[in-house]
Design an enzyme around this catalytic site. Sequence first.
Site, PDB file in Angstrom:
ATOM      1  N   GLY A  34      20.451  33.913 -36.040  1.00 17.47           N
ATOM      2  CA  GLY A  34      20.753  35.215 -36.609  1.00 17.47           C
ATOM      3  C   GLY A  34      19.533  35.918 -37.177  1.00 17.47           C
ATOM      4  CB  THR A  35      16.586  34.737 -39.087  1.00 20.01           C
ATOM      5  OG1 THR A  35      17.329  34.248 -40.212  1.00 20.01           O
ATOM      6  CG2 THR A  35      15.271  35.329 -39.580  1.00 20.01           C
TER       7      THR A  35
ATOM      8  CB  ALA B  11      25.611  29.104 -32.062  1.00 23.09           C
ATOM      9  CG  HIS B  12      24.258  27.456 -37.830  1.00 22.54           C
ATOM     10  ND1 HIS B  12      24.460  27.171 -39.161  1.00 22.54           N
ATOM     11  CD2 HIS B  12      23.376  28.475 -37.800  1.00 22.54           C
ATOM     12  CE1 HIS B  12      23.727  27.989 -39.900  1.00 22.54           C
ATOM     13  NE2 HIS B  12      23.063  28.793 -39.098  1.00 22.54           N
TER      14      HIS B  12
ATOM     15  CB  THR C 247      11.334  27.935 -21.467  1.00 22.77           C
ATOM     16  OG1 THR C 247      10.166  28.173 -20.683  1.00 22.77           O
ATOM     17  CG2 THR C 247      12.346  27.145 -20.657  1.00 22.77           C
TER      18      THR C 247
ATOM     19  CB  CYS D  52      19.395  32.061 -46.316  1.00 23.75           C
ATOM     20  SG  CYS D  52      20.197  31.638 -44.759  1.00 23.75           S
TER      21      CYS D  52
END
Length: 411
Positions: free
Chosen positions: A91-92, A218-219, A255, A347
């Site tokens: 997200g960051t 995702a987490h 990648t 955070c």
Amino acid sequence: MQPHTEPQTDPTPASVPASPDVTGYCDGSASAPLHAAVATAMDVAQRQCWGNPSSIHTHGSMAAEAMERARLQVAALVGVSPDWVTFTSGGTEANHLALEGLLADRPAGRLLISAVEHPAMALPARRLGQAGWKLETIPVDGEGLLDLQALEVQLRQGADLVSVIGGQSEVGTLQPLAAISDICHHHAVPFHSDAVQLAGKVPLAMGRQGPDLLSLSAHKFMGPKGVGALVADPALPLSPRLLGGSQEAGRRAGTQPVPLIVGMGVACAVSLDTASEAMERVGQLRDRLLEDCLKRPGMTLTGPRLQRLPHHISLLVGTPQGEPLDGRALVRGLNREGFSVSSGSACAAGQSGDSPVLTAMGIPSPWRRSGLRISLGPWVSETRVLQLPSTLDRVRRESGLVRATDLRASS
């Protein structure tokens, strides 16, 4: 010559501790446990899709096909076509790509953000301000809800971007994204939302009925750490922040980590299939838990009662006489009792000082460090979680600042 053989190793060495019990894990807004289907899909991808997805041979094609299936799954979660999806490290990075990718190469203009943004948006916005951009904050009310009238007035002067966090991680406020979108689109201003806390919790929409850019991680919804996405209208002139190869349609070099991306895709598919029913159950449990907490002296809700994330409770915790207690001390005490909660955004852990979010909401200074966040998920035990209020009472008593007689009415 002897044939080469790999040494036999224990796949679960003693140095790796066993996973703790999650039935009392009430910090889903910080990170969610990995869903079993996600873990299985990632294991398969690690073994079968290890090729470079940019390569044109069979191994590369297998990786590329797995990655594009995941892109379709992410796109389906928010109701857009897959060319809107750019995979990031989380997200960051998605927030940075939205903000700097859209603005950094332009002449300095005007940027509007809400007063309750996560640091992953507030700090890069501040950096643009230091580089000559006119940065303005959109005020919120005492529950953290955006002042729509103030936004309307501010946009009459024009802006290059508006960014508003969709679900406030610390106090749980759900912003009216459709209404904000209408205002921004009326003024022809692109609208970004940090939706990290929304995915898997509430339905998401983009374009005419929602943001033009959306950040995901995702987490936060039972996917893996280390992967996220910026979902953005391909018509927007978004320049890459990472330079190198031409991956992600030239928007993000490097990648791609295919197993992580596969895991995010499966997490999106699981959310799309089950989130509505699962969050209804979680919401009902949240309401019972909140009702019990608010019956107890010295506990006050922050954020709105109704227009909030369905899994989220945020409290100011003090003594029955009105003295605030240290939220981080309460977190440590509950941890000793087997409950994982937080005192604000994960955070911001380790930082001292008042909460900027509570400050923006007008919470008095003595109470800005007494916040407690409880965020549930489908993994918790109802029986276990409903023990949390009485356990918190015990932790408050053990602090030495609350007497047993003060809490007798709530037991």
